[in-house]
Design an enzyme around this catalytic site. Structure first.
Site, PDB file in Angstrom:
ATOM      1  N   THR A   1       3.979   2.189   2.865  1.00  0.00           N
ATOM      2  CA  THR A   1       5.131   2.113   2.246  1.00  0.00           C
ATOM      3  C   THR A   1       5.951   2.809   2.555  1.00  0.00           C
ATOM      4  O   THR A   1       6.966   3.079   3.732  1.00  0.00           O
ATOM      5  CB  THR A   1       5.112   2.270   0.963  1.00  0.00           C
ATOM      6  OG1 THR A   1       4.889   0.962  -0.086  1.00  0.00           O
ATOM      7  CG2 THR A   1       6.639   2.833   0.354  1.00  0.00           C
TER       8      THR A   1
ATOM      9  N   GLY B   1       0.450  -1.076   0.316  1.00  0.00           N
ATOM     10  CA  GLY B   1      -0.083  -0.183  -0.031  1.00  0.00           C
ATOM     11  C   GLY B   1       1.236   1.198  -0.211  1.00  0.00           C
ATOM     12  O   GLY B   1       1.961   1.207   0.296  1.00  0.00           O
ATOM     13  N   CYS B   2       0.342   2.396  -0.692  1.00  0.00           N
ATOM     14  CA  CYS B   2       1.171   3.413  -0.465  1.00  0.00           C
ATOM     15  C   CYS B   2       1.472   4.028   0.542  1.00  0.00           C
ATOM     16  O   CYS B   2       2.714   4.988   0.866  1.00  0.00           O
ATOM     17  CB  CYS B   2       0.117   4.937  -1.489  1.00  0.00           C
ATOM     18  SG  CYS B   2      -1.652   4.646  -1.375  1.00  0.00           S
ATOM     19  N   TYR B   3       0.229   4.213   1.500  1.00  0.00           N
ATOM     20  CA  TYR B   3       0.863   4.974   2.720  1.00  0.00           C
ATOM     21  C   TYR B   3       1.157   3.852   3.984  1.00  0.00           C
ATOM     22  O   TYR B   3       2.397   4.324   4.398  1.00  0.00           O
ATOM     23  CB  TYR B   3      -0.643   5.066   3.974  1.00  0.00           C
ATOM     24  CG  TYR B   3      -1.584   6.533   3.957  1.00  0.00           C
ATOM     25  CD1 TYR B   3      -0.680   7.634   3.806  1.00  0.00           C
ATOM     26  CD2 TYR B   3      -3.195   6.305   3.186  1.00  0.00           C
ATOM     27  CE1 TYR B   3      -1.491   8.408   2.944  1.00  0.00           C
ATOM     28  CE2 TYR B   3      -3.652   7.469   3.104  1.00  0.00           C
ATOM     29  CZ  TYR B   3      -2.575   8.581   3.252  1.00  0.00           C
ATOM     30  OH  TYR B   3      -3.698   9.844   2.926  1.00  0.00           O
TER      31      TYR B   3
END
Length: 339
Positions: free
Chosen positions: A157, A153-155
């Site tokens: 990371t 997931g982006c957050y």
């Protein structure tokens, strides 16, 4: 080094992450996009859906047939929502093609945690907790031989990369971690939603999913998995009026340890990393926009330290990470097509 190009397919080709994958592949010297699927846009070209690809990528869009896609491709990027993605990934793997999954369906260790937070029955429960998390900084060896990779997931990371080494080294408390994250609007996807209309987001910043965002348990799970120590974080996401980027400001209790020690811990951990850069300045999203790079720093603030991490949510937070994972899977240098 492989001699022929890696043949790549995209399932769910109409969103921002699919566009970013296609854009990166146009410049990748060892890979090419050969197939793209979408139920709603069968018969159109990818460049019709994403005009910025005109003249660079005219792959026709087709309805997904797992057997047909598997015959054309060495690896498939699955850009579908949770639930639907797991079903498709399962079908693709049955036809002997490797898959990088962008959904959350295979990221978590626990089936119970997944079904609680995503409120669905998992279509392929046997693989939950048995699929490698696509973060080469920690799991490159497993990624290299994997049939399915769970793209991060982006957050998460932007939180896992700074936190995991510090927790592992015992430099911060594990039960009092506050993560304040701000994302560009592309993180909400391309489909129309009132909350992401121009008039709602322009000249405004807002918190959302307070105490209930699904990336919270992913952060806790992965930091614990990497460090070997359970952690408890308080994660709050915010929507900001920019296209792309994530800035996470993380507040931790440091005990007797200093920000300088934390910076050295990162330098040691990421000395051989292609993309993770501990920096002396305060990172900003513009410093990493459009790249797969990560910038992070630490500052002493009383009995706490403040960690600041910047990534591009569509690159290192999604599609760039997928290309990095693909490179590892096929024995290429991680930086191929990403510098």
């Amino acid at each position: 080094m492989i001699m022929s190009k890696i043949k790549v397919g995209i399932v769910g080709a109409t969103g921002y992450t699919a566009l970013e994958v296609a854009r990166l592949l146009t410049a990748h010297p060892q890979a090419e996009l050969v197939a793209a699927t979408s139920r709603a846009d069968d018969g159109r070209s990818l460049a019709e859906i994403h005009p910025s690809l005109a003249g660079r990528c005219d792959v026709p869009i087709e309805v997904l047939d797992p057997e047909s896609i598997a015959k054309k491709c060495d690896v498939v990027m699955c850009c579908l929502p949770h639930g639907a993605s797991a079903e498709t990934v399962h079908a693709l793997v049955q036809h002997d093609v490797r898959v990088i999954d962008f959904s959350a369906d295979f990221r978590l260790s626990s089936l119970d945690v997944y079904e609680k937070w995503y409120d669905v029955k998992h279509p392929w429960p046997e693989r939950v907790g048995k699929t490698v998390y696509g973060m080469p900084e920690f799991f490159a060896k497993q990624i290299a031989t994997a049939d399915v990779v769970a793209n991060p997931g982006c957050y998460p990371t932007s939180a896992i990369l700074p936190l995991a080494p510090l927790v592992q080294a015992g430099l911060i408390d594990t039960d009092d971690i506050i993560i304040d994250s701000k994302s560009g609007v592309s993180g909400a996807g391309r489909s129309a939603k009132v909350a992401t209309l121009y008039c709602e987001t322009n000249e405004s910043i807002s918190a959302y999913a307070v105490g209930s965002h699904r990336h919270g348990p992913e952060i806790n799970d992965l930091v614990g998995r990497i460090s070997g120590k359970p952690v408890q974080t308080l994660f709050t996401p915010h929507l900001t009026p920019m296209d792309r980027g994530i800035l996470s400001t993380i507040y931790v209790r440091r005990g007797q340890h200093s920000a300088d020690e934390m910076m050295q811990c990162w330098r040691d951990q990421y000395a051989s990393s292609a993309f993770v850069n501990p920096v002396d300045h305060l990172p900003a999203t513009k410093h990493v926009a459009g790249t797969n790079f990560v910038q992070m720093t630490a500052r002493d603030c009383g009995d706490r330290a403040v960690l600041v991490c910047a990534i591009d949510n569509l690159a290192k937070g999604a599609s760039g990470a997928a290309i990095q994972n693909m490179n590892v899977m096929f024995g290429l240098p991680e930086v191929t097509g990403l510098r």
